[in-house]
Design a protein around this motif. Structure first.
Motif, PDB file in Angstrom:
ATOM      1  N   ILE A  46      49.376  28.390   5.876  1.00  0.00           N
ATOM      2  CA  ILE A  46      50.615  27.925   6.632  1.00  0.00           C
ATOM      3  C   ILE A  46      51.546  28.982   5.977  1.00  0.00           C
ATOM      4  CG2 ILE A  46      52.175  26.304   6.860  1.00  0.00           C
ATOM      5  CD1 ILE A  46      49.720  24.462   6.755  1.00  0.00           C
ATOM      6  N   ILE A  47      51.663  29.173   4.642  1.00  0.00           N
ATOM      7  CA  ILE A  47      52.792  30.037   4.164  1.00  0.00           C
ATOM      8  C   ILE A  47      52.817  31.483   4.502  1.00  0.00           C
ATOM      9  CG2 ILE A  47      53.523  31.017   1.870  1.00  0.00           C
ATOM     10  CD1 ILE A  47      52.282  28.564   0.458  1.00  0.00           C
ATOM     11  N   MET A  48      51.702  31.935   4.825  1.00  0.00           N
ATOM     12  CA  MET A  48      51.485  33.465   5.251  1.00  0.00           C
ATOM     13  C   MET A  48      51.861  33.399   6.829  1.00  0.00           C
ATOM     14  SD  MET A  48      50.786  35.348   2.738  1.00  0.00           S
ATOM     15  CE  MET A  48      51.643  34.482   2.043  1.00  0.00           C
ATOM     16  N   PHE A  49      51.649  32.231   7.563  1.00  0.00           N
ATOM     17  CA  PHE A  49      51.845  32.217   8.938  1.00  0.00           C
ATOM     18  C   PHE A  49      53.618  32.404   9.036  1.00  0.00           C
ATOM     19  CE2 PHE A  49      53.521  29.336  12.585  1.00  0.00           C
ATOM     20  CZ  PHE A  49      53.054  30.351  13.518  1.00  0.00           C
ATOM     21  N   GLY A  50      54.185  31.790   7.957  1.00  0.00           N
ATOM     22  CA  GLY A  50      55.824  31.450   7.943  1.00  0.00           C
ATOM     23  C   GLY A  50      56.118  32.880   7.814  1.00  0.00           C
ATOM     24  N   MET A  51      55.547  33.485   6.803  1.00  0.00           N
ATOM     25  CA  MET A  51      55.943  35.033   6.404  1.00  0.00           C
ATOM     26  C   MET A  51      55.900  35.913   7.527  1.00  0.00           C
ATOM     27  SD  MET A  51      54.180  37.720   3.506  1.00  0.00           S
ATOM     28  CE  MET A  51      54.689  39.207   3.589  1.00  0.00           C
ATOM     29  N   GLY A  52      54.867  35.878   8.613  1.00  0.00           N
ATOM     30  CA  GLY A  52      54.730  36.519   9.718  1.00  0.00           C
ATOM     31  C   GLY A  52      55.856  36.179  10.937  1.00  0.00           C
ATOM     32  N   MET A 164      36.539  38.679   3.449  1.00  0.00           N
ATOM     33  CA  MET A 164      36.729  37.814   4.688  1.00  0.00           C
ATOM     34  C   MET A 164      37.645  36.635   4.304  1.00  0.00           C
ATOM     35  SD  MET A 164      34.872  39.332   7.051  1.00  0.00           S
ATOM     36  CE  MET A 164      35.271  37.887   8.017  1.00  0.00           C
ATOM     37  N   SER A 165      37.624  36.268   3.116  1.00  0.00           N
ATOM     38  CA  SER A 165      38.694  35.194   2.880  1.00  0.00           C
ATOM     39  C   SER A 165      40.049  35.592   3.095  1.00  0.00           C
ATOM     40  CB  SER A 165      38.413  34.576   1.496  1.00  0.00           C
ATOM     41  OG  SER A 165      37.180  33.986   1.092  1.00  0.00           O
ATOM     42  N   ILE A 166      40.381  36.640   2.420  1.00  0.00           N
ATOM     43  CA  ILE A 166      41.738  37.216   2.454  1.00  0.00           C
ATOM     44  C   ILE A 166      42.480  37.551   3.969  1.00  0.00           C
ATOM     45  CG2 ILE A 166      43.500  38.885   1.658  1.00  0.00           C
ATOM     46  CD1 ILE A 166      41.839  39.184  -0.704  1.00  0.00           C
ATOM     47  N   VAL A 167      41.291  37.886   4.579  1.00  0.00           N
ATOM     48  CA  VAL A 167      41.548  38.264   6.296  1.00  0.00           C
ATOM     49  C   VAL A 167      41.887  37.032   6.888  1.00  0.00           C
ATOM     50  CG1 VAL A 167      40.546  38.933   8.479  1.00  0.00           C
ATOM     51  CG2 VAL A 167      40.051  40.263   6.541  1.00  0.00           C
ATOM     52  N   GLN A 168      41.206  35.782   6.609  1.00  0.00           N
ATOM     53  CA  GLN A 168      41.142  34.513   7.364  1.00  0.00           C
ATOM     54  C   GLN A 168      42.438  33.934   6.869  1.00  0.00           C
ATOM     55  OE1 GLN A 168      37.906  32.656   6.470  1.00  0.00           O
ATOM     56  NE2 GLN A 168      36.383  33.824   7.597  1.00  0.00           N
ATOM     57  N   ILE A 169      42.846  33.745   5.508  1.00  0.00           N
ATOM     58  CA  ILE A 169      44.075  33.123   4.748  1.00  0.00           C
ATOM     59  C   ILE A 169      45.204  33.822   4.935  1.00  0.00           C
ATOM     60  CG2 ILE A 169      42.459  31.365   3.931  1.00  0.00           C
ATOM     61  CD1 ILE A 169      43.054  32.842   1.112  1.00  0.00           C
ATOM     62  N   VAL A 170      45.118  35.045   4.934  1.00  0.00           N
ATOM     63  CA  VAL A 170      46.411  35.993   4.756  1.00  0.00           C
ATOM     64  C   VAL A 170      46.574  36.732   5.982  1.00  0.00           C
ATOM     65  CG1 VAL A 170      47.338  37.769   3.419  1.00  0.00           C
ATOM     66  CG2 VAL A 170      46.015  36.004   2.152  1.00  0.00           C
ATOM     67  N   LEU A 171      45.609  37.800   6.350  1.00  0.00           N
ATOM     68  CA  LEU A 171      45.860  38.704   7.389  1.00  0.00           C
ATOM     69  C   LEU A 171      46.010  38.142   8.909  1.00  0.00           C
ATOM     70  CD1 LEU A 171      46.409  41.669   8.081  1.00  0.00           C
ATOM     71  CD2 LEU A 171      43.805  41.876   8.351  1.00  0.00           C
ATOM     72  N   LEU A 172      45.240  37.091   9.021  1.00  0.00           N
ATOM     73  CA  LEU A 172      45.347  36.527  10.605  1.00  0.00           C
ATOM     74  C   LEU A 172      46.616  35.836  10.614  1.00  0.00           C
ATOM     75  CD1 LEU A 172      41.509  35.751  11.235  1.00  0.00           C
ATOM     76  CD2 LEU A 172      42.646  37.798  12.031  1.00  0.00           C
ATOM     77  N   PRO A 173      46.743  34.841   9.627  1.00  0.00           N
ATOM     78  CA  PRO A 173      48.079  34.094   9.840  1.00  0.00           C
ATOM     79  C   PRO A 173      49.316  35.025   9.934  1.00  0.00           C
ATOM     80  CG  PRO A 173      46.705  32.972   8.080  1.00  0.00           C
ATOM     81  CD  PRO A 173      46.146  34.335   8.463  1.00  0.00           C
TER      82      PRO A 173
END
Length: 323
Positions: A46-52, A164-173
């Motif tokens: 959610i935080i990373m989505f907000g950053m995006g 894969m974890s970083i892609v899912q919780i950082v990059l994709l959001p």
């Protein structure tokens, strides 16, 4: 909406206080926060989505406008902090899980709070935003690779799973946030001022959960970890500044790179530590989250006041010459 914006601005300006208060609360009353631990990945997403949502194509134009400064900042981010972490873990002969935790937070990209700190320091905020964005997008590749390189001396590291974890919780959001901003620009711009509130709540919750899960271990090793984290952060700020100075970047860029290097995405460090190592490995990230939100504002305020004073003196000197 204006009320939410005011609350958001207030929590953003007092971020460090909330992190400290809830960390103390979680330490003494862990049962009230342990339930958050299984949801840390979701919170970080959610935080990373907000950053995006706050990023735009213009934020990446800095790569073209300031290529040398951006390159120095990103390379410094992914060399200085991992090397310092490895050196501190080796020099202090840290227990394996703690050593990996220190290295993991050192291998993370810069934190979003660095942009605010650079602004307060009257540094190059555009450069700071660009470095944060680029280093975060590189995190799926560089964070697992560097963790494998530096931490496998202590514990096995699953770089592929971590990727894969970083892609899912950082990059994709982040990518989703950027796309949503492009498609619904007007709606996003109306609500973007409320995002600091979401980020603060998320990061505070992550830090509190990690402290709650590890309150017994913190009682035994907390002082040692705090000392290592403080050294790691302060040395990162200093070395980042002097590297930028050595490479003859201007003072505003030096301040931005110093803060970018010294302030890490500790939420990502906590998430990965809990997912792939022992819970105690998340403690350095949790303490880092508390400490760098103390050291960052102190340094930023000092730099900001110093810059304002110099500008005032220069203006006064110019007025005297004209008269």
């Amino acid at each position: 909406m204006k009320t939410i914006e005011k609350v958001s601005a207030f929590t953003g300006n007092t971020f460090a206080i909330w992190v400290i208060l809830f960390a103390i609360w979680a330490y003494f009353m862990p049962s009230g926060f342990t339930w958050i631990a299984p949801h840390i990945s979701l919170l970080l997403g959610i935080i990373m989505f907000g950053m995006g949502l706050t990023l735009s194509i213009d934020d990446f134009k800095g790569i073209i406008k300031m290529p040398k400064s951006v390159l120095v900042g990103v390379i410094s981010q992914y060399t200085i902090m991992p090397l310092l972490a490895f050196g501190l873990a080796t020099a202090f002969q840290l227990p394996a899980e703690v050593a990996v935790g220190v290295i993991l937070v050192g291998c993370c990209p810069g934190g979003t709070a660095s942009n605010v700190m650079t602004f307060l320091a009257k540094g190059n905020t555009a450069l700071s935003v660009t470095i944060t964005a680029v280093s975060t997008l590189l995190a799926p590749l560089l964070t697992p690779a560097l963790t494998l390189l530096f931490a496998s001396k202590w514990l096995p590291v699953s770089a592929g799973s971590m990727f894969m974890s970083i892609v899912q919780i950082v990059l994709l959001p982040i990518v989703l946030g950027i796309v949503v901003r492009l498609l619904f620009r007007k709606q996003v711009e109306k609500s973007v001022k409320a995002l600091p509130l979401v980020s603060v709540v998320g990061i505070v919750a992550v830090a509190a959960a990690v402290v709650a899960v590890n309150n017994t271990a913190i009682a035994e090793t907390g002082l040692l970890i705090l000392s290592i984290v403080m050294l790691h952060n302060v040395l990162g700020l200093l070395v980042g500044f002097f590297v930028a100075k050595l490479l003859r970047l201007n003072f505003d860029d030096q301040k931005a790179i110093s803060i970018e290097v010294g302030m890490q995405n500790s939420g990502l460090g906590s998430t990965l530590a809990l997912a792939y190592f022992a819970p105690i490995a998340a403690v350095p990230s949790a303490i880092f989250s508390v400490w760098h939100n103390i050291s960052g504002p102190i340094l930023a305020t000092w730099w900001g006041k110093r810059t304002t004073k110099k500008q005032t003196e220069a203006s006064a000197a110019g007025s005297r010459q004209i008269s």
